[in-house]
Motif scaffolding. Sequence first.
Motif, PDB file in Angstrom:
ATOM      1  N   ASN A  31      53.281  31.806 102.856  1.00  0.00           N
ATOM      2  CA  ASN A  31      53.229  33.007 102.037  1.00  0.00           C
ATOM      3  C   ASN A  31      53.903  34.134 102.811  1.00  0.00           C
ATOM      4  O   ASN A  31      53.570  34.393 103.964  1.00  0.00           O
ATOM      5  N   ALA A  32      54.837  34.823 102.160  1.00  0.00           N
ATOM      6  CA  ALA A  32      55.618  35.853 102.855  1.00  0.00           C
ATOM      7  C   ALA A  32      54.772  37.033 103.314  1.00  0.00           C
ATOM      8  O   ALA A  32      55.255  37.877 104.069  1.00  0.00           O
ATOM      9  N   SER A  33      53.510  37.096 102.886  1.00  0.00           N
ATOM     10  CA  SER A  33      52.618  38.175 103.331  1.00  0.00           C
ATOM     11  C   SER A  33      51.719  37.742 104.485  1.00  0.00           C
ATOM     12  O   SER A  33      50.959  38.562 105.012  1.00  0.00           O
ATOM     13  N   SER A  34      51.783  36.471 104.872  1.00  0.00           N
ATOM     14  CA  SER A  34      50.939  35.972 105.964  1.00  0.00           C
ATOM     15  C   SER A  34      51.568  36.290 107.318  1.00  0.00           C
ATOM     16  O   SER A  34      52.798  36.364 107.449  1.00  0.00           O
ATOM     17  N   VAL A  35      50.712  36.447 108.337  1.00  0.00           N
ATOM     18  CA  VAL A  35      51.215  36.843 109.653  1.00  0.00           C
ATOM     19  C   VAL A  35      51.491  35.657 110.572  1.00  0.00           C
ATOM     20  O   VAL A  35      52.091  35.830 111.640  1.00  0.00           O
ATOM     21  N   HIS A  36      51.071  34.450 110.186  1.00  0.00           N
ATOM     22  CA  HIS A  36      51.337  33.300 111.044  1.00  0.00           C
ATOM     23  C   HIS A  36      52.811  32.898 110.942  1.00  0.00           C
ATOM     24  O   HIS A  36      53.577  33.476 110.153  1.00  0.00           O
ATOM     25  N   ARG A  43      58.873  35.333 105.171  1.00  0.00           N
ATOM     26  CA  ARG A  43      59.249  36.741 105.100  1.00  0.00           C
ATOM     27  C   ARG A  43      60.693  36.946 105.533  1.00  0.00           C
ATOM     28  O   ARG A  43      61.432  37.739 104.921  1.00  0.00           O
ATOM     29  N   ALA A  44      61.121  36.228 106.567  1.00  0.00           N
ATOM     30  CA  ALA A  44      62.497  36.361 107.043  1.00  0.00           C
ATOM     31  C   ALA A  44      63.484  35.911 105.968  1.00  0.00           C
ATOM     32  O   ALA A  44      64.537  36.543 105.757  1.00  0.00           O
ATOM     33  N   ARG A  45      63.161  34.825 105.281  1.00  0.00           N
ATOM     34  CA  ARG A  45      64.035  34.338 104.195  1.00  0.00           C
ATOM     35  C   ARG A  45      64.080  35.341 103.049  1.00  0.00           C
ATOM     36  O   ARG A  45      65.145  35.604 102.471  1.00  0.00           O
ATOM     37  N   LEU A  46      62.924  35.903 102.713  1.00  0.00           N
ATOM     38  CA  LEU A  46      62.864  36.890 101.636  1.00  0.00           C
ATOM     39  C   LEU A  46      63.661  38.140 102.004  1.00  0.00           C
ATOM     40  O   LEU A  46      64.404  38.681 101.183  1.00  0.00           O
ATOM     41  N   ASP A  47      63.520  38.582 103.232  1.00  0.00           N
ATOM     42  CA  ASP A  47      64.268  39.761 103.684  1.00  0.00           C
ATOM     43  C   ASP A  47      65.764  39.508 103.665  1.00  0.00           C
ATOM     44  O   ASP A  47      66.553  40.407 103.324  1.00  0.00           O
ATOM     45  N   PRO A  61      68.280  47.528 101.475  1.00  0.00           N
ATOM     46  CA  PRO A  61      67.434  46.380 101.135  1.00  0.00           C
ATOM     47  C   PRO A  61      66.073  46.775 100.592  1.00  0.00           C
ATOM     48  O   PRO A  61      65.558  46.134  99.659  1.00  0.00           O
ATOM     49  N   LYS A  62      65.471  47.812 101.123  1.00  0.00           N
ATOM     50  CA  LYS A  62      64.141  48.198 100.665  1.00  0.00           C
ATOM     51  C   LYS A  62      64.157  48.759  99.244  1.00  0.00           C
ATOM     52  O   LYS A  62      63.090  48.954  98.639  1.00  0.00           O
ATOM     53  N   GLU A  63      65.339  49.008  98.710  1.00  0.00           N
ATOM     54  CA  GLU A  63      65.441  49.466  97.331  1.00  0.00           C
ATOM     55  C   GLU A  63      65.520  48.316  96.335  1.00  0.00           C
ATOM     56  O   GLU A  63      65.563  48.545  95.121  1.00  0.00           O
ATOM     57  N   VAL A  64      65.524  47.084  96.827  1.00  0.00           N
ATOM     58  CA  VAL A  64      65.615  45.889  95.988  1.00  0.00           C
ATOM     59  C   VAL A  64      64.230  45.282  95.820  1.00  0.00           C
ATOM     60  O   VAL A  64      63.578  44.920  96.800  1.00  0.00           O
ATOM     61  N   SER A  65      63.777  45.169  94.570  1.00  0.00           N
ATOM     62  CA  SER A  65      62.501  44.523  94.261  1.00  0.00           C
ATOM     63  C   SER A  65      62.761  43.304  93.396  1.00  0.00           C
ATOM     64  O   SER A  65      63.488  43.388  92.394  1.00  0.00           O
ATOM     65  N   PHE A  66      62.176  42.166  93.758  1.00  0.00           N
ATOM     66  CA  PHE A  66      62.313  40.964  92.952  1.00  0.00           C
ATOM     67  C   PHE A  66      61.251  40.960  91.853  1.00  0.00           C
ATOM     68  O   PHE A  66      60.093  41.326  92.073  1.00  0.00           O
ATOM     69  N   THR A  67      61.670  40.544  90.658  1.00  0.00           N
ATOM     70  CA  THR A  67      60.783  40.466  89.496  1.00  0.00           C
ATOM     71  C   THR A  67      60.835  39.056  88.922  1.00  0.00           C
ATOM     72  O   THR A  67      61.559  38.192  89.432  1.00  0.00           O
ATOM     73  N   ARG A 232      55.478  47.754  94.210  1.00  0.00           N
ATOM     74  CA  ARG A 232      56.039  47.847  92.856  1.00  0.00           C
ATOM     75  C   ARG A 232      55.677  46.659  91.983  1.00  0.00           C
ATOM     76  O   ARG A 232      55.731  46.757  90.757  1.00  0.00           O
ATOM     77  N   ARG A 233      55.324  45.521  92.616  1.00  0.00           N
ATOM     78  CA  ARG A 233      55.010  44.318  91.830  1.00  0.00           C
ATOM     79  C   ARG A 233      54.070  43.428  92.629  1.00  0.00           C
ATOM     80  O   ARG A 233      54.454  42.833  93.634  1.00  0.00           O
ATOM     81  N   GLY A 234      52.839  43.339  92.165  1.00  0.00           N
ATOM     82  CA  GLY A 234      51.877  42.495  92.847  1.00  0.00           C
ATOM     83  C   GLY A 234      52.126  41.018  92.584  1.00  0.00           C
ATOM     84  O   GLY A 234      52.738  40.643  91.589  1.00  0.00           O
ATOM     85  N   GLY A 235      51.648  40.184  93.503  1.00  0.00           N
ATOM     86  CA  GLY A 235      51.793  38.739  93.355  1.00  0.00           C
ATOM     87  C   GLY A 235      52.641  38.140  94.461  1.00  0.00           C
ATOM     88  O   GLY A 235      53.579  38.774  94.955  1.00  0.00           O
ATOM     89  N   THR A 236      52.294  36.926  94.857  1.00  0.00           N
ATOM     90  CA  THR A 236      53.038  36.243  95.905  1.00  0.00           C
ATOM     91  C   THR A 236      54.487  36.019  95.475  1.00  0.00           C
ATOM     92  O   THR A 236      54.754  35.487  94.391  1.00  0.00           O
ATOM     93  N   GLN A 237      55.412  36.392  96.321  1.00  0.00           N
ATOM     94  CA  GLN A 237      56.829  36.279  95.970  1.00  0.00           C
ATOM     95  C   GLN A 237      57.290  34.828  95.948  1.00  0.00           C
ATOM     96  O   GLN A 237      56.843  34.002  96.747  1.00  0.00           O
ATOM     97  N   ASN A 238      58.199  34.551  95.014  1.00  0.00           N
ATOM     98  CA  ASN A 238      58.824  33.236  94.905  1.00  0.00           C
ATOM     99  C   ASN A 238      60.072  33.242  95.782  1.00  0.00           C
ATOM    100  O   ASN A 238      61.164  33.604  95.346  1.00  0.00           O
ATOM    101  N   VAL A 239      59.899  32.873  97.042  1.00  0.00           N
ATOM    102  CA  VAL A 239      60.984  32.992  98.018  1.00  0.00           C
ATOM    103  C   VAL A 239      62.202  32.142  97.640  1.00  0.00           C
ATOM    104  O   VAL A 239      63.336  32.638  97.674  1.00  0.00           O
ATOM    105  N   PRO A 240      62.042  30.860  97.271  1.00  0.00           N
ATOM    106  CA  PRO A 240      63.237  30.083  96.905  1.00  0.00           C
ATOM    107  C   PRO A 240      64.021  30.701  95.749  1.00  0.00           C
ATOM    108  O   PRO A 240      65.255  30.684  95.750  1.00  0.00           O
ATOM    109  N   TYR A 241      63.323  31.251  94.760  1.00  0.00           N
ATOM    110  CA  TYR A 241      64.029  31.840  93.622  1.00  0.00           C
ATOM    111  C   TYR A 241      64.714  33.147  94.012  1.00  0.00           C
ATOM    112  O   TYR A 241      65.790  33.472  93.497  1.00  0.00           O
TER     113      TYR A 241
END
Length: 381
Positions: A31-36, A43-47, A61-67, A232-241
């Motif tokens: 999960n991109a929000s996990s610290v392990h 998180r690195a892939r999402l960034d 980059p911080k102006e880009v939100s995935f929906t 801006r959008r709650g929920g675990t991000q879909n990193v592959p998408y």
Amino acid sequence: MTYWDYNAAAPIRAEVATLLSRAFASSGYGNASSVHQEGRAARARLDAARAQVARVLGCEPKEVSFTGSGSEADALALVGAWHMRPQPERRRVVTSAVEHPALLGAVAQLEREGAYVVRVAPGPDGRVREADMLEALTPDAALCSLMWANNETGVLQPAREVALACRQRGVLFHTDAVQAAGKVPLSLREVDADLLSLSAHKFGGPPGVGVLMVRKSVDVRALTPGHQEGGRRGGTQNVPYAEALALALALADAELTETTARLTTLRDAFEREVTARLPGVHINGGAAPRVPNTSNLRFDGVEGEALLIALDLEGICVSSGAACASGTLTPSHVLRAMGLSPAQARGSLRFSMGPGTTEADVARVVDALVRHVPHVRALAG
């Protein structure tokens, strides 16, 4: 199969399919929000995906939100920005009458919540006049949304000029760029928008992922509360998408010059052949600047659905300018706003090409129309 419905959904690019296959087959499931370490890897892939989208758009980059889609991005832009507008006394929302139904639905919601909405009509060519938009931007205007390119006619709207006027008047400006991506240069230096929407499946990515670009000076209220995507959008991000969208957008941008030139040539040849070989054919929006891949043709005395079915039986996929709602054929709101009668709107079809379109495809579709249009006209009687 001759697929000419790219404006509805483009085939997934081979490179994107490979990326998704590898992503879902790998052991990377953090999960991109996990610290392990698995979370940090996600998180690195999402960034990286966020940065890739930002490079194409020309933003941070911080102006880009995935929906989850372009429709969600439109709703988040309009509803979210309305509720966080810096001057609550401003209650006017300005848009056009030819926007995508998702955008018009969001505007209708704001209207129910007390916004005063102005829907500016286009001219007969399908293009909203800059002067009409600027006239609607009165001092009480809080928000303006004008699509970059129309999904049905391909007509390019004066988004650049309206964005500049909004900037000068302190009005937040949003543009639905879903149909512009991969067809025209998609740069915020060209259209200085505060908010911009994209959808991956229009340029070779998978359905189910979109982007909302939000300038760092703009606040939007989340439709789904949560800490993800900068709140801006709650929920675990879909990193592959997210990665798939970013890759598809980068590839489309890299190929843009070649694709634009080739599709313009094919579209012009298609329209020239059809109008030369068939009487009573008109190009909806043909007098306005358009994206290179789209032709919306009106066939006098033809029921568009009947012609669409005839083409489909030959393995040719196009779209009707009408939609079936509750069993009733409803004429296109875009074509009606351009001044077409219900019968004229129902007699129109959209032909939208893509990177895979060839000269042989053009010849095949023209030949099919030359054979089927007279027959469908005779049946309509």
